[in-house]
Design a protein around this motif. Structure first.
Motif, PDB file in Angstrom:
ATOM      1  N   ALA A  57       0.844  -1.203   0.000  1.00  0.00           N
ATOM      2  CA  ALA A  57       0.000   0.000   0.000  1.00  0.00           C
ATOM      3  C   ALA A  57       0.876   1.248   0.000  1.00  0.00           C
ATOM      4  N   TYR A  70      -0.060   3.661  -2.957  1.00  0.00           N
ATOM      5  CA  TYR A  70      -0.752   4.909  -2.607  1.00  0.00           C
ATOM      6  C   TYR A  70       0.205   6.005  -2.155  1.00  0.00           C
ATOM      7  N   VAL A  76       0.373   7.196   3.292  1.00  0.00           N
ATOM      8  CA  VAL A  76      -0.614   6.256   3.818  1.00  0.00           C
ATOM      9  C   VAL A  76      -0.265   5.826   5.237  1.00  0.00           C
ATOM     10  N   ILE A  90      -4.449   1.310   6.620  1.00  0.00           N
ATOM     11  CA  ILE A  90      -4.849   0.462   5.501  1.00  0.00           C
ATOM     12  C   ILE A  90      -5.916  -0.499   5.980  1.00  0.00           C
ATOM     13  N   ALA A 146      -6.287   4.084   3.053  1.00  0.00           N
ATOM     14  CA  ALA A 146      -6.420   3.322   1.807  1.00  0.00           C
ATOM     15  C   ALA A 146      -7.182   2.029   2.066  1.00  0.00           C
ATOM     16  N   THR A 197      -7.852  -1.756   0.493  1.00  0.00           N
ATOM     17  CA  THR A 197      -7.377  -2.730  -0.495  1.00  0.00           C
ATOM     18  C   THR A 197      -8.240  -3.985  -0.399  1.00  0.00           C
ATOM     19  N   ALA A 253     -11.117   7.687   1.320  1.00  0.00           N
ATOM     20  CA  ALA A 253     -10.028   6.764   0.984  1.00  0.00           C
ATOM     21  C   ALA A 253      -9.343   7.252  -0.283  1.00  0.00           C
ATOM     22  N   LEU A 254      -8.041   6.962  -0.404  1.00  0.00           N
ATOM     23  CA  LEU A 254      -7.291   7.356  -1.595  1.00  0.00           C
ATOM     24  C   LEU A 254      -7.791   6.571  -2.809  1.00  0.00           C
ATOM     25  N   PRO A 269      -7.504   4.292  -5.880  1.00  0.00           N
ATOM     26  CA  PRO A 269      -6.520   3.286  -6.312  1.00  0.00           C
ATOM     27  C   PRO A 269      -6.122   3.486  -7.782  1.00  0.00           C
ATOM     28  N   THR A 301      -7.016  -3.216  -6.695  1.00  0.00           N
ATOM     29  CA  THR A 301      -6.823  -3.128  -5.244  1.00  0.00           C
ATOM     30  C   THR A 301      -6.437  -4.466  -4.618  1.00  0.00           C
TER      31      THR A 301
END
Lengths: 259, 290, 95
Positions: free
Chosen positions: B111, B115, B119, B122, B237, B239, B260-261, B263, B267
């Motif tokens: 991550a 990202y 970050v 996660i 983030a 995933t 959230a960021l 992607p 993911t």
């Protein structure tokens, strides 16, 4: 004096008519998705069976997870309290009561007067109660009633790792694919649930005699696993699923007497 | 054959501007999860190719297959890869891996690459587990929890509802917003109890979208509770497979009040990507470069 | 690193938290635990850590509510043996 105890459980609603110390009638109705309607149906059934009318009843006490849903009850009692009353009357020597229902498991410590000293509850997780066995029966394509006798045929349980009913479903399916005998898988299922119930009981400290009640007490495979895990004998009433309703009826009688 | 509503689309990708032949260190990571497996190949720490496939009943075979798929449209072969790290549930069953590292460490590392170093938190929602990880700017784990005991808050929980409601898994996110008003979340955490609660709601006449919305928000709430245990800090983030379910992700974001960021890649590759980064670091260590 | 071992299910949160920065890998907790819940070994979540660290065994991670139950009676609670044995104060329980 005639009273009714009604136990509004997650799976079944049980009603029982008590006249002094005599049980006149019992009924059990599937809770379905309308506990209120099921409770009414259970009451109508026992009344019909005993040829009585609602007006003949001195009191009605409700218990069970859906006790607040019972529109016609005059009072409520907790499942823990109801079980304590019922078992103290049926088996006065009992100090530990284990109640395993569809969605909850309970361990209750009582004194010689039936007073609750301590208790522990397994709830809100299907792995800790009867739903676990039922879910596994479905995965195994076996009737729930057949699980008990099948389990007793097993010589050795297969190891089972899943601690969640959803994950255990797939584990059971892969055990079937791996050609394990169904009786060994069933035994593993019962050992797993018995292990969880036993550790809940140990939390309150085990004092003899020990009674087992609740619908799951009908499952001889589970009873066998639990006896082995706790390494002691269990007293089981004739109709273990009515224990809570009986306790509620005792509570109703006390109320009617002005207690 | 009965329609499999849980089935999700598989994927693979190759970089258009990297020539592996000019690379110094070629490293790979393979993440064998309980439901899906991914393989990632890096050339000098740059993403060269990856693949994401369903895990079969045999872990070594699944590892081999997903690696073959990653290399499929390239002229790179397995022998040319210097170091491979296995991760995930089946990490010790990757026949061609040099080492196994937990998915916790790999996800944080992956991550951090996917990202960027900002970050800190996660959330990885996998097929049969849910991980909450807090990491530093280097992608080193500082706090984590992994819940693989209970199906609630995992892909499996969503699959149960995909089947119950007969909705393909990749449409669940969008459909969960087709409600006039957000309903009360399903009250049971346990998937078994939530399912019977949902059956009750359907009988009451609730449309499937409304039931789905009620379950999605219950799932989001549960995941947020897990995250709060490790403390949520920006950037955040998500995933794993459920990162693709906007119905759950958007509800998590609104409960956390943190977005959230976005992607840039699949993911689901975070774990395998982290494993490939560790593989690179291990080669450097071997060569005395670090 | 704060390593949370355990789970959350419908009935509650059950985590044993080990602060790996405080843990010196002495193994006192392993001896103290009557049920074999803990072990000392390689830090699986930090591939570059050389020193051993305490962790919850794989076997117990999914059932610590039950494994730890005997040390947590509903009445007459006593200090937990693992927590008491840990001189660097690296172990805590969430429930």
């Amino acid at each position: 004096m005639t009273v009714v105890g009604i136990d509004c459980g997650a799976k079944n609603v049980k009603a029982l008519i008590l006249e002094e110390d005599k049980i006149l009638a019992k009924s059990s109705v599937l809770s379905g998705f309308d506990q209120k309607a099921a409770a009414q149906e259970a009451l109508d059934l026992v009344l019909k069976d005993a040829s009585l009318k609602k007006e003949d009843l001195a009191h009605i006490t409700a218990t069970g997870t859906g006790k607040e849903e019972v529109g016609f009850s005059l009072g409520t009692i907790t499942e823990v309290g109801a079980n304590a009353k019922a078992i103290n009357s049926l088996f006065p020597s009992v100090r530990t009561v284990i109640d395993v229902g569809a969605e909850e498991g309970r361990a209750i410590k009582i004194n010689d007067k039936g007073k609750v000293i301590d208790f522990a509850i397994n709830e809100k997780c299907a792995a800790g109660a009867g739903t676990f066995t039922e879910t596994m029966a479905r995965a195994l394509e076996i009737k729930l009633e057949e699980m008990g006798s099948l389990s007793l045929k097993s010589q050795k349980a297969v190891p089972m790792n899943a601690q969640c009913a959803v994950f255990a479903e797939s584990e059971v399916v892969s055990l079937i694919h791996a050609k394990h005998a169904k009786e060994d898988i069933v035994r593993a299922v019962h050992d797993a649930i018995a292990d969880r119930i036993a550790s809940m009981v140990r939390k309150i400290g085990i004092e003899k005699d020990v009674a087992l009640v609740g619908g799951v007490a009908r499952n001889i495979g589970f009873v066998d696993s639990l006896k082995r895990d706790l390494n002691l004998d269990l007293l089981i009433p004739d109709d273990p699923e009515f224990s809570c309703a009986l306790g509620a009826a005792f509570a109703a009688a006390e109320k009617a007497k002005g207690g | 054959m009965e329609k499999e509503y849980w089935r999700w689309p598989e994927s693979r990708w190759t970089s258009s501007d990297i020539d592996w032949k000019t690379g110094d260190i070629i490293s790979a990571g393979v993440d064998v999860g309980s439901v899906s497996s991914q393989a990632v190949v890096l050339v000098d720490g740059e993403l060269f190719c990856y693949s994401n496939y369903r895990t079969g009943s045999d872990s070594p075979e699944s590892a081999q297959k997903v690696m073959d798929k990653a290399l499929e449209e390239t002229d790179l072969t397995l022998e040319k890869i210097h170091h491979t790290v296995g991760t995930g549930y089946g990490r010790v069953n990757v026949p061609f891996a040099n080492r196994a590292i937990t998915e916790i460490a790999c996800h944080a590392r992956g991550a951090n690459f996917m990202y960027g170093p900002s970050v800190r938190t996660i959330l990885d929602m996998g097929g049969q587990d849910c991980k909450a990880i807090h990491c530093d700017e280097k992608g080193k784990v500082t706090n984590f929890l992994m819940n693989d005991k209970c199906a609630a808050g995992t892909g499996r929980g969503m699959e149960v509802f995909a089947d119950l409601l007969s909705i393909p898994i990749e449409e669940m996110g969008k459909l969960s917003f087709k409600v006039e008003k957000e309903p009360e979340p399903v009250s049971s955490t346990c998937v078994i109890f939530a399912k019977s609660e949902a059956v009750g709601l359907l009988r009451k006449g609730w449309p499937k979208e409304k039931v789905l919305a009620a379950y999605s928000s219950a799932m989001a709430h549960r995941v947020v509770e897990l995250l709060e245990r490790i403390k949520v800090e920006k950037d955040f983030a998500v995933t794993g497979g459920i990162a693709k379910n906007e119905g759950v992700v958007k509800r998590i974001e609104s409960e956390l009040k943190i977005e959230a960021l976005e992607p840039q890649h699949d993911t689901q590759i975070a774990g395998a990507l982290g494993a490939a980064l560790f593989a690179k670091a291990l080669v450097e260590k071997e060569r005395g470069l670090r | 690193m704060l390593a949370h071992y355990g789970y959350k299910d419908g009935s509650g949160d059950y985590f044993i938290v080990i602060d790996t920065d405080k843990c010196d890998g002495c193994g006192e907790c392993v001896t103290a635990c009557p049920y074999g819940v803990l072990e000392v070994g390689e830090d699986e979540n930090d591939p570059f850590r050389e020193e051993p660290v305490a962790k919850v065994t794989e076997d117990h991670r999914k059932k610590i509510k039950y494994s730890c139950a005997p040390c947590k009676p509903t009445s007459g609670k006593k200090p937990l043996p693992c927590v008491q044995a840990c001189s660097p104060d690296a172990i805590s329980h969430s429930w």
